[in-house]
Design an enzyme around this catalytic site. Structure first.
Site, PDB file in Angstrom:
ATOM      1  N   CYS A 109     -29.122 132.486   0.819  1.00 54.38           N
ATOM      2  CA  CYS A 109     -28.754 131.002   0.535  1.00 54.38           C
ATOM      3  C   CYS A 109     -30.077 130.021   0.580  1.00 54.38           C
ATOM      4  O   CYS A 109     -30.475 129.902   1.827  1.00 54.38           O
ATOM      5  CB  CYS A 109     -27.844 130.613   1.995  1.00 54.38           C
ATOM      6  SG  CYS A 109     -27.389 129.029   1.923  1.00 54.38           S
ATOM      7  N   GLY A 110     -30.068 129.410  -0.583  1.00 53.78           N
ATOM      8  CA  GLY A 110     -31.306 128.705  -0.712  1.00 53.78           C
ATOM      9  C   GLY A 110     -31.337 127.432  -0.228  1.00 53.78           C
ATOM     10  O   GLY A 110     -31.986 126.844   0.573  1.00 53.78           O
ATOM     11  N   HIS A 111     -29.785 126.591  -0.071  1.00 52.27           N
ATOM     12  CA  HIS A 111     -29.849 125.329   0.409  1.00 52.27           C
ATOM     13  C   HIS A 111     -29.966 125.792   2.020  1.00 52.27           C
ATOM     14  O   HIS A 111     -30.449 124.775   2.661  1.00 52.27           O
ATOM     15  CB  HIS A 111     -28.541 124.786   0.003  1.00 52.27           C
ATOM     16  CG  HIS A 111     -27.288 125.285   0.874  1.00 52.27           C
ATOM     17  ND1 HIS A 111     -26.419 126.407   0.758  1.00 52.27           N
ATOM     18  CD2 HIS A 111     -26.686 124.454   1.996  1.00 52.27           C
ATOM     19  CE1 HIS A 111     -25.590 126.286   1.628  1.00 52.27           C
ATOM     20  NE2 HIS A 111     -25.675 125.180   2.471  1.00 52.27           N
ATOM     21  N   ASP A 271     -20.354 125.213  -4.319  1.00 54.45           N
ATOM     22  CA  ASP A 271     -21.768 124.727  -3.999  1.00 54.45           C
ATOM     23  C   ASP A 271     -21.842 123.101  -4.334  1.00 54.45           C
ATOM     24  O   ASP A 271     -22.036 122.876  -5.538  1.00 54.45           O
ATOM     25  CB  ASP A 271     -23.056 125.404  -4.533  1.00 54.45           C
ATOM     26  CG  ASP A 271     -24.114 125.254  -3.500  1.00 54.45           C
ATOM     27  OD1 ASP A 271     -24.349 124.190  -2.941  1.00 54.45           O
ATOM     28  OD2 ASP A 271     -24.943 126.141  -3.443  1.00 54.45           O
ATOM     29  N   GLY A 276     -29.533 127.069  -4.411  1.00 58.30           N
ATOM     30  CA  GLY A 276     -30.998 127.529  -4.238  1.00 58.30           C
ATOM     31  C   GLY A 276     -31.059 128.813  -4.779  1.00 58.30           C
ATOM     32  O   GLY A 276     -31.905 129.272  -5.611  1.00 58.30           O
TER      33      GLY A 276
END
Length: 355
Positions: A109-111, A271, A276
């Site tokens: 999970c980038g965010h 999203d 991300g």
């Protein structure tokens, strides 16, 4: 006698309490659970992910926080867990997490990594100078990621995270859909994504097409989820198409390609940020096309207009495929601090999801 001076008897139910701090990254929520989660056994974060997904005493907390009335169908968050063991001479992580959403537990999970970097500095977990960059090491199910938190005048101004190595899985994979036959590219950025132009299914990445984008994103994900392109080459626990990325190509800036995307992940979640790990998968595809790398970066916008900047910091052949190391820059902001309660007499229990 005033009401304020009248002795009052209170009846406090025996309730489960879960304490969180909430952030958003580019409009996408991220709920960090600080207290109220049972111990999650396992040697590694990936082991703990497997345990959490199969044991109700843990998963009840995810459902409580994701489902209405305390959450919603697009809620996202994490449990804090112990970091992975490290080899002699290797630096340990500052923290480790299990990422979750309404349908279960994700591998990347980038965010969320951007939000965790900001939270680590805001909370004092990692000390930071008022001006400059501070490194926050985070163990996640897909591996070790690094968040570099930039502070200006004592405030967090941006977070750049370096993701796990990413690569192109397959090109031009045919998929029959209700909108006709399409071809998608598949890439790995900590999770496996199918990507295609939104125009290929007669849509654009705009809010008025929101429902249609969800429908086609779900359709493509489930059509490919058991396909060979959805298999991770070395760890089956990382397999499966996590989401579908629909893209509007907005042309070239001096700095590189400008694109807008919407990522439809899990079972129809959207999203709100540019995603991300999805941006990392896009960078692998664009690097293979020669459109990013060196001084060329991806300006990546979301369906709500928020923006990430993605760059490739290195590229090498591992003997099987070309692998890139991506970095993604964004911002995250605190939105609230909460103590959620589950009253044992509540006949709705952990809640419900209407979508």
């Amino acid at each position: 006698m005033s009401l304020a001076s009248t002795p009052q008897q209170t009846i406090e139910p025996t309730a489960r309490r879960v304490r969180t701090v909430d952030y958003h990254t580019g409009g996408e929520p991220f709920r960090i659970v600080l207290d109220g989660v049972p111990e999650i056994p396992g040697t590694t974060v990936l082991d703990r992910r497997a345990y959490a997904s199969t044991h109700d005493e843990v998963d009840v907390v995810r459902r409580l926080l994701c489902q209405e009335p305390r959450g919603h169908a697009d809620m996202y968050g994490c449990f804090l867990v112990p970091p992975n063991p490290v080899a002699e001479g290797e630096l340990p992580a500052h923290l480790a997490v299990l990422f979750w959403h309404k349908d279960g537990y994700s591998t990347a999970c980038g965010h969320g990594t951007i939000a965790l970097g900001a939270w680590a500095v805001h909370s004092g977990l990692v000390a930071a100078e008022p001006d400059g960059e501070t490194e926050v090491r985070i163990d996640v199910p897909s591996g070790r990621v690094i968040a570099r938190v930039r502070c200006t005048g004592g405030r967090v101004s941006a977070v750049t995270f370096r993701n796990v190595p990413s690569w192109v899985v397959a090109r031009s994979v045919p998929v029959p859909t209700s909108r006709g036959h399409v071809t998608v590219d598949v890439a790995y950025g900590g999770a496996i994504y199918a990507t295609l132009p939104a125009a290929a299914v007669g849509l654009a990445v705009t809010p008025e097409h929101y429902g249609e984008l969800i429908a086609i994103g779900r359709e493509i994900k489930w059509a490919l989820n058991e396909h060979e392109v959805a298999r991770h080459p070395s760890d089956e626990r990382l397999s499966g198409i996590y989401g579908t990325i629909l893209v509007d190509d907005l042309g070239e800036l001096e700095t590189g390609p400008h694109q807008r995307n919407v990522t439809v992940f899990a079972d129809g979640e959207v999203d709100r940020s540019p995603c991300g790990s999805g941006t990392s998968a896009r960078l692998a595809l664009l690097a293979a096309e020669g459109r990013v790398g060196g001084n060329k970066v991806l300006t990546h916008d979301s369906i709500v207009g928020s923006r990430f900047i993605g760059r490739v910091v290195s590229s090498a052949h591992d003997g099987v495929r070309q692998v890139v190391v991506p970095e993604v820059t964004g911002t995250a902001f605190r939105t609230g601090e909460h103590t959620f309660v589950l009253d044992p007499d509540d006949d709705l229990g952990t809640g419900f999801v209407l979508r």
